[in-house]
Structures are given as structure tokens and as C-alpha cells.
Design an enzyme around this catalytic site. Structure first.
Site, PDB file in Angstrom:
ATOM      1  N   ASP A  67     -25.846 -27.729 -60.719  1.00  0.00           N
ATOM      2  CA  ASP A  67     -26.794 -28.607 -60.358  1.00  0.00           C
ATOM      3  C   ASP A  67     -27.382 -29.215 -61.347  1.00  0.00           C
ATOM      4  O   ASP A  67     -27.481 -28.542 -62.399  1.00  0.00           O
ATOM      5  CB  ASP A  67     -27.569 -28.198 -59.068  1.00  0.00           C
ATOM      6  N   ASP A 136     -34.502 -20.040 -48.598  1.00  0.00           N
ATOM      7  CA  ASP A 136     -33.984 -20.694 -47.483  1.00  0.00           C
ATOM      8  C   ASP A 136     -32.367 -20.585 -47.162  1.00  0.00           C
ATOM      9  O   ASP A 136     -32.000 -21.314 -46.329  1.00  0.00           O
ATOM     10  CB  ASP A 136     -34.679 -21.908 -47.373  1.00  0.00           C
ATOM     11  N   HIS A 138     -30.417 -21.594 -49.574  1.00  0.00           N
ATOM     12  CA  HIS A 138     -29.589 -22.448 -50.330  1.00  0.00           C
ATOM     13  C   HIS A 138     -28.562 -21.815 -51.456  1.00  0.00           C
ATOM     14  O   HIS A 138     -29.008 -21.115 -51.760  1.00  0.00           O
ATOM     15  CB  HIS A 138     -30.406 -23.877 -50.669  1.00  0.00           C
ATOM     16  N   GLU A 143     -29.478 -27.753 -49.506  1.00  0.00           N
ATOM     17  CA  GLU A 143     -30.946 -27.138 -48.556  1.00  0.00           C
ATOM     18  C   GLU A 143     -30.296 -27.126 -47.422  1.00  0.00           C
ATOM     19  O   GLU A 143     -29.179 -27.701 -46.719  1.00  0.00           O
ATOM     20  CB  GLU A 143     -32.039 -28.036 -48.800  1.00  0.00           C
TER      21      GLU A 143
HETATM   22  C1  F6R Z   1     -29.578 -22.863 -59.580  1.00  0.00           C
HETATM   23  C2  F6R Z   1     -29.444 -23.114 -58.019  1.00  0.00           C
HETATM   24  C3  F6R Z   1     -30.204 -22.520 -57.151  1.00  0.00           C
HETATM   25  C4  F6R Z   1     -30.731 -20.907 -57.295  1.00  0.00           C
HETATM   26  C5  F6R Z   1     -31.501 -20.438 -56.254  1.00  0.00           C
HETATM   27  C6  F6R Z   1     -32.095 -19.254 -56.674  1.00  0.00           C
HETATM   28  O1  F6R Z   1     -28.653 -23.565 -60.312  1.00  0.00           O
HETATM   29  O2  F6R Z   1     -28.353 -23.648 -57.954  1.00  0.00           O
HETATM   30  O3  F6R Z   1     -29.393 -22.303 -55.937  1.00  0.00           O
HETATM   31  O4  F6R Z   1     -29.700 -20.318 -57.668  1.00  0.00           O
HETATM   32  O5  F6R Z   1     -32.668 -21.279 -56.090  1.00  0.00           O
HETATM   33  O6  F6R Z   1     -32.982 -18.951 -57.714  1.00  0.00           O
HETATM   34  P1  F6R Z   1     -33.593 -17.909 -58.665  1.00  0.00           P
HETATM   35  O7  F6R Z   1     -32.349 -17.056 -59.140  1.00  0.00           O
HETATM   36  O8  F6R Z   1     -34.427 -18.390 -59.507  1.00  0.00           O
HETATM   37  O9  F6R Z   1     -34.047 -17.140 -57.464  1.00  0.00           O
END
Ligand code: F6R
Length: 261
Positions: A67, A136, A138, A143
Site C-alpha cells: 500500500d 481494527d 485491517h 479497512e
Molecule cells: C502497512 C500496512 C498496515 C500495517 C498495520 C499494522 O503496510 O499495510 O496494514 O501492517 O496497520 O501496523 P503496525 O505494524 O505499525 O502495528
């Protein structure tokens, strides 16, 4: 789905780094799917260490991002392309020209999203897709409410995700972009191996919902249950909500030596 419960975050990172290193060593043109955020950082730093010791070369590999934020200046340090270069690509010998990410600055964003999906196919598909999980549920930036069949597209971040990510923007939530381009859940499912890492107590609820809850768009990570080769690597703190934790530990402890992760 296989669940590996490591004693701590360092051990979880080692498990993940070992899987990625194995893919890099065993394939002639490996395609790595990379996540950003904090969860993969331990594994990335272990891969850089292995490269510096002369034990790992990624000169023949390609990497694709999950992403990217929309609306950040192209040279912004928290743009995911810049982040992944700093945290992994520049520390190993993966050619920067073989790092691919959605073209969020294209005039026609919709077309750029379609092109990204086509690119993943043209590369021969992703060998291993690393994933983190949001509070959440994702994955990527899919989301809650994301179609389980979705393709790469523009998404709007929830307020909670922008609050979570404000830590990367000097705690200024207003600086966290509202829009992103993310691989869809259907796109992610096409990778040959899904490898999710999550550590810490804050991940216990989303992990329990993703691994043992119903497959539902309300918990996008639950889509991993539909994949024939999904591995969830967590530490003890992230495992506290799992009803079958004892079973996962026993299965991993008695894993046949011929059976890789
Ligand atoms: C990042 C991504 C997100 C993160 C998620 C967890 O490329 O796609 O899905 O993996 O927000 O973030 P952290 O690892 O910072 O808790």
C-alpha cells in the site's frame, strides 16, 4: 492456517526473517510482498544483518509494496516507498529499480490501480506476502467493510487508523493522509504464501478475531482463513485471546522436520 506462538517479538521476527530468507535463497526470481508499519521492522533488520554477514543476497529479487499513502510529497520520509527503502531495501542488495509500489501520483489513479494489479501478475505473482494487522483487523489498508474480493484501489482510512499512524507523523493526526492505495483482499489472496506478524497485547483482539472468528468483511484479516498457505506468527502477548493456543503450540512443537512453514 498455521499459528506460530513465539516467546517474544524478537523470536517472532526471527521466524519471519527465516521464511523470507528461505524464499530468497530458493527461488531464481523471488517476488517479495512487503508491508510497512512497525510489525515487520525486527524481521527487516535481521535480513539486513544476514546480508551484511554475507549470508543473504537479494540481488535477483523483486519487491512489491502492499500500500501507499495518497497526497504526500513524493520525497516525504513517511511515504511507504521511502520507508521501505530506509528500513530494508537500501540495507540489502535488492535493486531499487526492482521495488514496485502503486503510482499514487498518476493523473488517472483508477488506471494506476489496475496497472498495479496487472504488474503483480506480470511479475509471476508474489511468492511471500508479509502482513501486519491493524487494531481494527485491517491488512494492507483494507479497512473493515472491505470486499473480500477487492482489488487494488483507493481507500479512506478510518479515524482510528489515522490516530494509530500519527506516531509516524510527530503525533499530528491531521498530517496522516486520509486516502491510500492498497492491494485489495482479493489481490493479497493471490500471493503464494501469506505471512502475518503481530506482537504485543494491543494485537490480541484483532488476532483472535482474524484467526478464530468468522470470515467477515468486518475483520478483513479473517480472509486469511480462505488461503491454502497462511502463517500467523505472534508473540505470547498477542496470543492471549486465542482459544486454541495450546493446540497451536503443540502442533508447532511436533511439526515434522520435512514440513516447512
Ligand atoms: C502497512 C500496512 C498496515 C500495517 C498495520 C499494522 O503496510 O499495510 O496494514 O501492517 O496497520 O501496523 P503496525 O505494524 O505499525 O502495528
Amino acid at each position: 492456517m498455521e499459528v506460530v506462538i513465539a516467546p517474544d517479538a524478537a523470536a517472532a521476527s526471527q521466524v519471519v526473517a527465516d521464511v523470507i530468507a528461505r524464499v530468497v535463497r530458493s527461488r531464481t526470481a523471488p517476488v517479495l510482498g512487503l508491508a510497512t508499519g512497525s510489525s515487520p521492522l525486527g524481521a527487516y533488520s535481521l535480513l539486513i544483518d544476514a546480508h551484511r554477514r554475507g549470508e543473504l543476497s537479494a540481488a535477483h529479487a523483486s519487491a512489491v509494496l502492499l500500500d501507499e499513502y495518497v497526497g504526500l510529497p513524493i520525497d516525504h520520509p513517511e511515504a511507504y516507498r521511502a520507508f521501505i527503502r530506509r528500513q530494508l531495501v537500501d540495507g540489502i542488495d535488492l535493486p531499487a529499480s526492482r521495488l514496485f509500489s502503486p503510482d499514487v501520483n498518476a493523473d488517472d489513479l483508477l488506471d494506476a490501480c489496475h496497472r498495479y494489479d496487472r504488474l503483480l501478475t506480470e511479475l509471476g505473482g508474489v511468492d511471500v506476502q508479509l502482513l501486519g494487522i491493524g487494531a481494527d483487523g485491517h491488512i494492507g489498508f483494507n479497512e473493515p467493510g472491505s470486499s473480500l474480493a477487492s482489488r487494488t484501489r483507493l481507500k479512506t482510512l478510518t479515524r482510528a487508523t489515522r490516530e494509530d499512524n500519527a506516531r509516524f507523523f510527530d503525533d499530528r493526526q491531521e498530517d496522516v493522509p486520509r486516502h491510500v492505495v492498497t492491494q485489495g483482499l482479493g489481490t493479497v489472496l493471490e500471493a503464494r504464501h501469506l505471512l502475518l506478524i503481530a506482537c504485543g497485547a494491543a494485537k490480541a483482539t484483532p488476532i483472535a478475531e482474524a484467526v478464530e472468528g468468522p470470515v467477515s468483511a468486518m475483520c478483513p484479516a479473517s480472509v486469511l482463513q480462505l488461503h491454502p498457505h497462511a502463517t500467523v506468527v505472534i508473540d505470547e502477548d498477542a496470543a492471549t485471546g486465542l482459544r486454541l493456543a495450546g493446540y497451536y503450540r503443540e502442533a508447532y512443537e511436533h511439526k515434522p522436520t520435512w514440513q516447512e512453514l
